[in-house]
Design a protein around this motif. Structure first.
Motif, PDB file in Angstrom:
ATOM      1  N   VAL A   1       0.840  -1.191   0.000  1.00  0.00           N
ATOM      2  CA  VAL A   1       0.000   0.000   0.000  1.00  0.00           C
ATOM      3  C   VAL A   1       0.875   1.240   0.000  1.00  0.00           C
ATOM      4  N   SER A   2       0.298   2.343  -0.412  1.00  0.00           N
ATOM      5  CA  SER A   2       1.002   3.620  -0.365  1.00  0.00           C
ATOM      6  C   SER A   2       0.022   4.699   0.058  1.00  0.00           C
ATOM      7  N   MET A   3       0.548   5.727   0.704  1.00  0.00           N
ATOM      8  CA  MET A   3      -0.275   6.865   1.101  1.00  0.00           C
ATOM      9  C   MET A   3       0.623   8.069   1.339  1.00  0.00           C
ATOM     10  N   ASN A   4       0.055   9.246   1.209  1.00  0.00           N
ATOM     11  CA  ASN A   4       0.777  10.472   1.533  1.00  0.00           C
ATOM     12  C   ASN A   4       0.859  10.625   3.044  1.00  0.00           C
ATOM     13  N   PRO A   5       1.854  11.356   3.552  1.00  0.00           N
ATOM     14  CA  PRO A   5       1.947  11.552   4.996  1.00  0.00           C
ATOM     15  C   PRO A   5       0.848  12.453   5.541  1.00  0.00           C
ATOM     16  N   CYS A   6       0.222  13.251   4.662  1.00  0.00           N
ATOM     17  CA  CYS A   6      -0.830  14.179   5.077  1.00  0.00           C
ATOM     18  C   CYS A   6      -1.638  14.544   3.831  1.00  0.00           C
ATOM     19  N   PRO A   7      -2.761  15.249   3.968  1.00  0.00           N
ATOM     20  CA  PRO A   7      -3.566  15.584   2.779  1.00  0.00           C
ATOM     21  C   PRO A   7      -2.817  16.368   1.707  1.00  0.00           C
ATOM     22  N   CYS A   8      -1.943  17.320   2.103  1.00  0.00           N
ATOM     23  CA  CYS A   8      -1.226  18.096   1.085  1.00  0.00           C
ATOM     24  C   CYS A   8       0.013  17.373   0.580  1.00  0.00           C
ATOM     25  N   GLY A   9       0.488  16.365   1.334  1.00  0.00           N
ATOM     26  CA  GLY A   9       1.620  15.562   0.908  1.00  0.00           C
ATOM     27  C   GLY A   9       2.982  16.087   1.309  1.00  0.00           C
ATOM     28  N   ASN A  10       3.030  17.182   2.060  1.00  0.00           N
ATOM     29  CA  ASN A  10       4.322  17.807   2.356  1.00  0.00           C
ATOM     30  C   ASN A  10       4.817  17.595   3.778  1.00  0.00           C
ATOM     31  N   LEU A  11       4.086  16.862   4.610  1.00  0.00           N
ATOM     32  CA  LEU A  11       4.527  16.663   5.992  1.00  0.00           C
ATOM     33  C   LEU A  11       5.878  15.946   6.011  1.00  0.00           C
ATOM     34  N   GLY A  12       6.870  16.545   6.666  1.00  0.00           N
ATOM     35  CA  GLY A  12       8.197  15.955   6.731  1.00  0.00           C
ATOM     36  C   GLY A  12       9.070  16.236   5.522  1.00  0.00           C
ATOM     37  N   HIS A  13       8.559  16.976   4.543  1.00  0.00           N
ATOM     38  CA  HIS A  13       9.353  17.286   3.350  1.00  0.00           C
ATOM     39  C   HIS A  13      10.502  18.220   3.729  1.00  0.00           C
ATOM     40  N   PRO A  14      11.704  17.995   3.182  1.00  0.00           N
ATOM     41  CA  PRO A  14      12.861  18.817   3.588  1.00  0.00           C
ATOM     42  C   PRO A  14      12.781  20.273   3.152  1.00  0.00           C
ATOM     43  N   THR A  15      12.001  20.589   2.102  1.00  0.00           N
ATOM     44  CA  THR A  15      11.972  21.969   1.612  1.00  0.00           C
ATOM     45  C   THR A  15      10.566  22.560   1.518  1.00  0.00           C
ATOM     46  N   ALA A  16       9.556  21.737   1.277  1.00  0.00           N
ATOM     47  CA  ALA A  16       8.190  22.247   1.128  1.00  0.00           C
ATOM     48  C   ALA A  16       7.465  22.242   2.472  1.00  0.00           C
ATOM     49  N   ALA A  17       6.705  23.293   2.739  1.00  0.00           N
ATOM     50  CA  ALA A  17       5.996  23.424   4.009  1.00  0.00           C
ATOM     51  C   ALA A  17       4.638  22.729   3.943  1.00  0.00           C
ATOM     52  N   CYS A  18       4.284  22.040   5.011  1.00  0.00           N
ATOM     53  CA  CYS A  18       2.976  21.388   5.109  1.00  0.00           C
ATOM     54  C   CYS A  18       1.917  22.449   5.395  1.00  0.00           C
ATOM     55  N   ARG A  19       0.781  22.384   4.672  1.00  0.00           N
ATOM     56  CA  ARG A  19      -0.291  23.366   4.824  1.00  0.00           C
ATOM     57  C   ARG A  19      -1.473  22.802   5.618  1.00  0.00           C
ATOM     58  N   CYS A  20      -1.332  21.598   6.163  1.00  0.00           N
ATOM     59  CA  CYS A  20      -2.454  20.942   6.838  1.00  0.00           C
ATOM     60  C   CYS A  20      -2.544  21.375   8.299  1.00  0.00           C
ATOM     61  N   THR A  21      -3.755  21.536   8.775  1.00  0.00           N
ATOM     62  CA  THR A  21      -3.970  21.802  10.196  1.00  0.00           C
ATOM     63  C   THR A  21      -3.935  20.473  10.957  1.00  0.00           C
TER      64      THR A  21
END
Length: 271
Positions: free
Chosen positions: A91-111
């Protein structure tokens, strides 16, 4: 009815990747006249569920029996049908709805509320039935551009073949020693299918390894199923390394494969 005319016997292991809109009956089978679902069509192959949280909750929960037992049992008023369903669940899934949680450069926008709601779509008991759970970061440019890999396919295939041979020989030995050959899972010789009754004999853990497992059970609140899965994965890690006994380093590596979705370094967990 799923084979084309003239196909004959299936010579390749199946790979099934149903869309996330599939119903529970489509995933595990059903109907007034029971028919196999994707879980049985993937028997002895791979069932791949992309974007896991997007699947219907009832469909995912219906996977518990086939993942655990390797069979789907469908009961109707006049009959009960059992379809084989031993598959490798990937299975695969994103870490959060926007997909950026834990990303080294992109900021997560999820509450926090959005993240909790997203992660709650996959139940703890289903996650507990998945042997290996790892978080993957974005690939480096060298990986995308075809740079040299750490391990080539041929070498990996050879190590896996040797590990499978070791598992088969061990299962045969356990069967000969047991009064009932089914104690090691019958013909299902891979570590993932080892029965609990023979797990200790198969693992052959060192005292240091048992100490690490005990600490993990206490600190990580592992369920009984999670505890047994750590032992099975550690046994496989040791087999891939060509080791007869499971050491502390193999258990530690197995524990690293129990990450909980939602962020790096989160391990679980009771389900």
């Amino acid at each position: 009815g799923h084979l084309r005319g003239g196909d004959g016997l299936i010579a390749e292991r199946p790979f099934r990747a149903p869309h996330h809109t599939v119903s529970a009956a489509g995933l595990i089978g059903g109907g007034s006249v029971p028919r196999p679902g994707e879980a049985s069509l993937a028997h002895k192959g791979v069932l791949f569920l992309d974007e896991l949280p997007e699947f219907r909750r009832d469909a995912l929960e219906a996977l518990r029996q086939p993942v655990e037992e390797g069979v789907v049992t469908i009961t109707r008023s006049m009959t009960t049908v059992a379809f084989p369903s031993e598959f490798a669940l990937v299975v695969s899934m994103n870490p959060c709805p926007c997909g950026n949680l834990g990303h080294p450069t992109a900021a997560c926008r999820c509450t926090p509320a959005m993240l909790r709601r997203y992660l709650s779509r996959v139940s703890g008991p289903l996650l507990d039935r998945i042997d290996v759970r790892v978080a993957l970061g974005p690939p480096a440019f060298e990986e995308l551009s075809g740079g040299p890999a750490d391990d080539d396919t041929e070498s990996a295939r050879e190590r896996v073949a040797l590990a499978r041979r070791a598992q088969s020989e061990r299962a045969g030995e356990l069967s000969r020693r047991a009064a009932d050959g089914r104690a090691c899972g019958g013909a299902r010789v891979v570590n993932a299918r080892l029965e609990v009754a023979v797990l200790d004999d198969a693992v052959r853990a060192t005292p240091e390894a048992l100490s690490v497992v005990g600490a993990a059970v206490r600190k990580l609140n592992l369920s009984a199923r999670g505890y047994h899965k750590v032992l099975r994965v550690a046994r496989t890690v040791a087999d891939l390394a060509g080791e007869d006994a499971v050491g502390a380093e193999h258990v530690l590596e197995a524990l690293q494969y129990r990450e909980v979705p939602g962020g790096p370094g989160r391990f679980g967990g009771r389900g």
